[in-house]
Motif scaffolding. Sequence first.
Motif, PDB file in Angstrom:
ATOM      1  N   ALA A   1     -30.124  35.985 -13.607  1.00 30.02           N
ATOM      2  CA  ALA A   1     -30.290  36.986 -14.666  1.00 30.02           C
ATOM      3  C   ALA A   1     -30.253  38.403 -14.097  1.00 30.02           C
ATOM      4  CB  ALA A   1     -31.609  36.743 -15.399  1.00 30.02           C
ATOM      5  N   TYR A   2     -30.954  38.630 -12.990  1.00 34.80           N
ATOM      6  CA  TYR A   2     -30.967  39.978 -12.424  1.00 34.80           C
ATOM      7  C   TYR A   2     -29.602  40.340 -11.853  1.00 34.80           C
ATOM      8  CZ  TYR A   2     -32.384  44.264 -10.221  1.00 34.80           C
ATOM      9  OH  TYR A   2     -32.470  45.593  -9.899  1.00 34.80           O
ATOM     10  N   ALA A   3     -28.937  39.387 -11.193  1.00 32.21           N
ATOM     11  CA  ALA A   3     -27.621  39.662 -10.612  1.00 32.21           C
ATOM     12  C   ALA A   3     -26.615  40.035 -11.683  1.00 32.21           C
ATOM     13  CB  ALA A   3     -27.137  38.444  -9.823  1.00 32.21           C
ATOM     14  N   ARG A   4     -26.606  39.322 -12.798  1.00 35.67           N
ATOM     15  CA  ARG A   4     -25.661  39.633 -13.882  1.00 35.67           C
ATOM     16  C   ARG A   4     -25.908  41.040 -14.424  1.00 35.67           C
ATOM     17  NH1 ARG A   4     -26.037  35.199 -18.314  1.00 35.67           N
ATOM     18  NH2 ARG A   4     -24.173  36.283 -19.085  1.00 35.67           N
ATOM     19  N   ALA A   5     -27.180  41.393 -14.622  1.00 38.60           N
ATOM     20  CA  ALA A   5     -27.504  42.724 -15.135  1.00 38.60           C
ATOM     21  C   ALA A   5     -27.140  43.804 -14.122  1.00 38.60           C
ATOM     22  CB  ALA A   5     -28.995  42.794 -15.487  1.00 38.60           C
ATOM     23  N   ALA A   6     -27.431  43.560 -12.852  1.00 40.01           N
ATOM     24  CA  ALA A   6     -27.128  44.545 -11.811  1.00 40.01           C
ATOM     25  C   ALA A   6     -25.632  44.753 -11.656  1.00 40.01           C
ATOM     26  CB  ALA A   6     -27.744  44.102 -10.488  1.00 40.01           C
ATOM     27  N   LEU A   7     -24.869  43.672 -11.739  1.00 38.23           N
ATOM     28  CA  LEU A   7     -23.408  43.792 -11.639  1.00 38.23           C
ATOM     29  C   LEU A   7     -22.840  44.548 -12.833  1.00 38.23           C
ATOM     30  CD1 LEU A   7     -22.591  40.212 -10.332  1.00 38.23           C
ATOM     31  CD2 LEU A   7     -22.070  42.352  -9.142  1.00 38.23           C
ATOM     32  N   ALA A   8     -23.402  44.321 -14.009  1.00 37.17           N
ATOM     33  CA  ALA A   8     -22.933  45.040 -15.200  1.00 37.17           C
ATOM     34  C   ALA A   8     -23.188  46.544 -15.062  1.00 37.17           C
ATOM     35  CB  ALA A   8     -23.624  44.490 -16.444  1.00 37.17           C
ATOM     36  N   ARG A   9     -24.319  46.908 -14.447  1.00 37.07           N
ATOM     37  CA  ARG A   9     -24.613  48.324 -14.240  1.00 37.07           C
ATOM     38  C   ARG A   9     -23.736  48.921 -13.148  1.00 37.07           C
ATOM     39  NH1 ARG A   9     -29.945  46.308 -14.464  1.00 37.07           N
ATOM     40  NH2 ARG A   9     -30.109  46.423 -12.183  1.00 37.07           N
ATOM     41  N   ALA A  10     -23.562  48.177 -12.070  1.00 30.95           N
ATOM     42  CA  ALA A  10     -22.836  48.713 -10.914  1.00 30.95           C
ATOM     43  C   ALA A  10     -21.333  48.753 -11.134  1.00 30.95           C
ATOM     44  CB  ALA A  10     -23.159  47.883  -9.671  1.00 30.95           C
ATOM     45  N   LYS A  11     -20.814  47.790 -11.881  1.00 27.55           N
ATOM     46  CA  LYS A  11     -19.364  47.695 -12.077  1.00 27.55           C
ATOM     47  C   LYS A  11     -19.066  47.478 -13.555  1.00 27.55           C
ATOM     48  CE  LYS A  11     -19.063  45.470  -7.520  1.00 27.55           C
ATOM     49  NZ  LYS A  11     -18.403  46.514  -6.738  1.00 27.55           N
ATOM     50  N   PRO A  12     -19.334  48.476 -14.400  1.00 29.02           N
ATOM     51  CA  PRO A  12     -19.180  48.292 -15.852  1.00 29.02           C
ATOM     52  C   PRO A  12     -17.743  48.026 -16.287  1.00 29.02           C
ATOM     53  CG  PRO A  12     -19.560  50.602 -15.304  1.00 29.02           C
ATOM     54  CD  PRO A  12     -19.817  49.825 -14.066  1.00 29.02           C
ATOM     55  N   ASP A  13     -16.776  48.420 -15.487  1.00 27.59           N
ATOM     56  CA  ASP A  13     -15.374  48.220 -15.854  1.00 27.59           C
ATOM     57  C   ASP A  13     -14.777  46.954 -15.242  1.00 27.59           C
ATOM     58  OD1 ASP A  13     -15.428  50.638 -17.255  1.00 27.59           O
ATOM     59  OD2 ASP A  13     -14.957  51.771 -15.430  1.00 27.59           O
ATOM     60  N   ARG A  14     -15.590  46.187 -14.521  1.00 29.12           N
ATOM     61  CA  ARG A  14     -15.091  44.984 -13.867  1.00 29.12           C
ATOM     62  C   ARG A  14     -15.990  43.801 -14.211  1.00 29.12           C
ATOM     63  NH1 ARG A  14     -14.770  43.939  -7.353  1.00 29.12           N
ATOM     64  NH2 ARG A  14     -13.720  41.913  -7.418  1.00 29.12           N
ATOM     65  N   PRO A  15     -15.572  42.942 -15.143  1.00 31.80           N
ATOM     66  CA  PRO A  15     -16.428  41.828 -15.551  1.00 31.80           C
ATOM     67  C   PRO A  15     -16.711  40.881 -14.385  1.00 31.80           C
ATOM     68  CG  PRO A  15     -14.573  42.117 -17.071  1.00 31.80           C
ATOM     69  CD  PRO A  15     -14.299  42.964 -15.877  1.00 31.80           C
ATOM     70  N   LEU A  16     -17.987  40.719 -14.073  1.00 31.28           N
ATOM     71  CA  LEU A  16     -18.408  39.828 -12.992  1.00 31.28           C
ATOM     72  C   LEU A  16     -19.572  38.994 -13.498  1.00 31.28           C
ATOM     73  CD1 LEU A  16     -18.287  42.356 -10.018  1.00 31.28           C
ATOM     74  CD2 LEU A  16     -16.739  40.434 -10.368  1.00 31.28           C
ATOM     75  N   ASP A  17     -19.288  37.757 -13.855  1.00 32.53           N
ATOM     76  CA  ASP A  17     -20.310  36.884 -14.410  1.00 32.53           C
ATOM     77  C   ASP A  17     -20.499  35.672 -13.501  1.00 32.53           C
ATOM     78  OD1 ASP A  17     -22.140  35.672 -16.206  1.00 32.53           O
ATOM     79  OD2 ASP A  17     -21.051  36.517 -17.919  1.00 32.53           O
ATOM     80  N   THR A  18     -21.433  34.812 -13.867  1.00 29.58           N
ATOM     81  CA  THR A  18     -21.730  33.623 -13.069  1.00 29.58           C
ATOM     82  C   THR A  18     -20.509  32.713 -12.995  1.00 29.58           C
ATOM     83  OG1 THR A  18     -23.945  33.755 -14.022  1.00 29.58           O
ATOM     84  CG2 THR A  18     -23.413  31.780 -12.741  1.00 29.58           C
ATOM     85  N   ASN A  19     -20.203  32.224 -11.796  1.00 29.20           N
ATOM     86  CA  ASN A  19     -19.093  31.283 -11.657  1.00 29.20           C
ATOM     87  C   ASN A  19     -19.612  29.891 -11.313  1.00 29.20           C
ATOM     88  OD1 ASN A  19     -19.399  31.038  -8.778  1.00 29.20           O
ATOM     89  ND2 ASN A  19     -18.146  32.866  -8.475  1.00 29.20           N
ATOM     90  N   VAL A  20     -18.714  28.957 -11.191  1.00 24.66           N
ATOM     91  CA  VAL A  20     -19.088  27.553 -10.997  1.00 24.66           C
ATOM     92  C   VAL A  20     -19.858  27.324  -9.706  1.00 24.66           C
ATOM     93  CG1 VAL A  20     -16.931  26.916  -9.817  1.00 24.66           C
ATOM     94  CG2 VAL A  20     -18.183  25.189 -11.149  1.00 24.66           C
ATOM     95  N   GLU A  21     -19.649  28.167  -8.700  1.00 25.44           N
ATOM     96  CA  GLU A  21     -20.252  27.924  -7.403  1.00 25.44           C
ATOM     97  C   GLU A  21     -21.770  28.101  -7.419  1.00 25.44           C
ATOM     98  OE1 GLU A  21     -18.385  26.560  -5.506  1.00 25.44           O
ATOM     99  OE2 GLU A  21     -16.365  27.335  -5.708  1.00 25.44           O
ATOM    100  N   PHE A  22     -22.281  28.951  -8.312  1.00 19.80           N
ATOM    101  CA  PHE A  22     -23.719  29.204  -8.335  1.00 19.80           C
ATOM    102  C   PHE A  22     -24.477  27.915  -8.636  1.00 19.80           C
ATOM    103  CE2 PHE A  22     -27.744  30.657 -10.171  1.00 19.80           C
ATOM    104  CZ  PHE A  22     -28.145  31.595  -9.231  1.00 19.80           C
ATOM    105  N   TYR A  23     -24.105  27.248  -9.732  1.00 26.49           N
ATOM    106  CA  TYR A  23     -24.812  26.023 -10.085  1.00 26.49           C
ATOM    107  C   TYR A  23     -24.320  24.809  -9.315  1.00 26.49           C
ATOM    108  CZ  TYR A  23     -27.651  28.338 -13.519  1.00 26.49           C
ATOM    109  OH  TYR A  23     -28.582  29.152 -14.106  1.00 26.49           O
ATOM    110  N   THR A  24     -23.115  24.877  -8.760  1.00 26.10           N
ATOM    111  CA  THR A  24     -22.681  23.815  -7.853  1.00 26.10           C
ATOM    112  C   THR A  24     -23.625  23.757  -6.656  1.00 26.10           C
ATOM    113  OG1 THR A  24     -20.339  23.920  -8.443  1.00 26.10           O
ATOM    114  CG2 THR A  24     -20.864  23.072  -6.263  1.00 26.10           C
ATOM    115  N   ALA A  25     -23.913  24.905  -6.082  1.00 22.05           N
ATOM    116  CA  ALA A  25     -24.793  24.963  -4.914  1.00 22.05           C
ATOM    117  C   ALA A  25     -26.169  24.397  -5.230  1.00 22.05           C
ATOM    118  CB  ALA A  25     -24.912  26.401  -4.433  1.00 22.05           C
ATOM    119  N   ILE A  26     -26.718  24.789  -6.375  1.00 22.71           N
ATOM    120  CA  ILE A  26     -28.062  24.348  -6.743  1.00 22.71           C
ATOM    121  C   ILE A  26     -28.064  22.846  -7.030  1.00 22.71           C
ATOM    122  CG2 ILE A  26     -29.898  24.612  -8.452  1.00 22.71           C
ATOM    123  CD1 ILE A  26     -28.893  27.559  -8.711  1.00 22.71           C
TER     124      ILE A  26
END
Length: 362
Positions: A287-312
């Motif tokens: 949740a924090y990473a998605r919000a931080a990425l939206a603030r830092a790179k508002p013109d570049r969509p960066l959302d959770t990918n398959v690797e995050f939950y694959t790892a977990i």
Amino acid sequence: MTVHPKHPEGLDGVVAAATALSHVDGERGELLIAGTSVGDLVPCTSFETITARLWSLASGEAISGETVRAKLGAARLAAHERLPSILAVTRGAEVASGFRAALAAMRSQQDSSDAAMLAGAMPVITAALVRQAAGKAPVAPDPQAGHAADLLHMLRGEPATTAEAAALDAYLVTASDHGMNASTFAGRVVASTGADLFMAVTASYCALTGPLHGGAPGPVLAMLDEIRTPDRIAPWIDAALARGDRLMGFGHRIYRVRDPRADVLRRAVATLKAGAVDLGFAAEVEAYARAALARAKPDRPLDTNVEFYTAIMLDALAIPRDAFTPVFATARVAGWVGHAIEQQRTGRLLRPASSYTGPVPV
């Protein structure tokens, strides 16, 4: 002299082949595998069933999930019988590199184009290499078991729970194919030369080992290990973004919105007991990473990918990190084989042009 015009770097947007196997819509965040949305495949479709559907589409010949299950079970037994000589040549190697050598050694003239033998060998090799690295003997497969359940059994030496087998099966289905990715394209190029399935899939696996393609699940866990506690989430992520570091498990080359596979695996992970990574803590990081990425790179969509939950998920299933790439290959082989067969049916050698940038005689 004719100099070809410049093409997009990385072949972005260049159509290299026609396929009926899967389709990725990065703008809408959709993935179709064998004509069905990935979110609708899980949990009602097994790895054996999606493999049958992919291979049927590729070959034009109908094959049932029951037939694939039986063939894979028999192939796991056959692969296990050949382990002594194969493990002898991989002793001392890392699991990921040993897997490549073992896969090549598993090939024989008799089964070089046997799709089931190829797919069935992968979990046997993976489990045997992990156990060899731990000083343990390989565990014989159960040909009556499902592919996912048998992989966990061969890794651990004891049966998996129903929930664990179902979760890994969901991962195998979700990762079975994903458009014209780098490893799939590599395999299609090799298949187009007339090389056999083992050669094509070995090429695909070699492409998968590169960190820009299949190496993200391990680094996701390394990131979570470094953050460690909830109070460190914000300062750690903020500092990483300030340095220009990439956050592992976020962003994708194709998807401009959330990777649809992430939600499929998030639901599967929720059915498991936590591993080394606490699921609530991981959700806070996400949740924090998605919000931080939206603030830092508002013109570049960066959302959770398959690797995050694959790892977990793989961590919760107690699968060692050095086995993540072979486990991914155990899933993706369904698509790799399908693409190789599909390419060979065209009878056409893949031979793209290049943009010449060297000197030209005057």
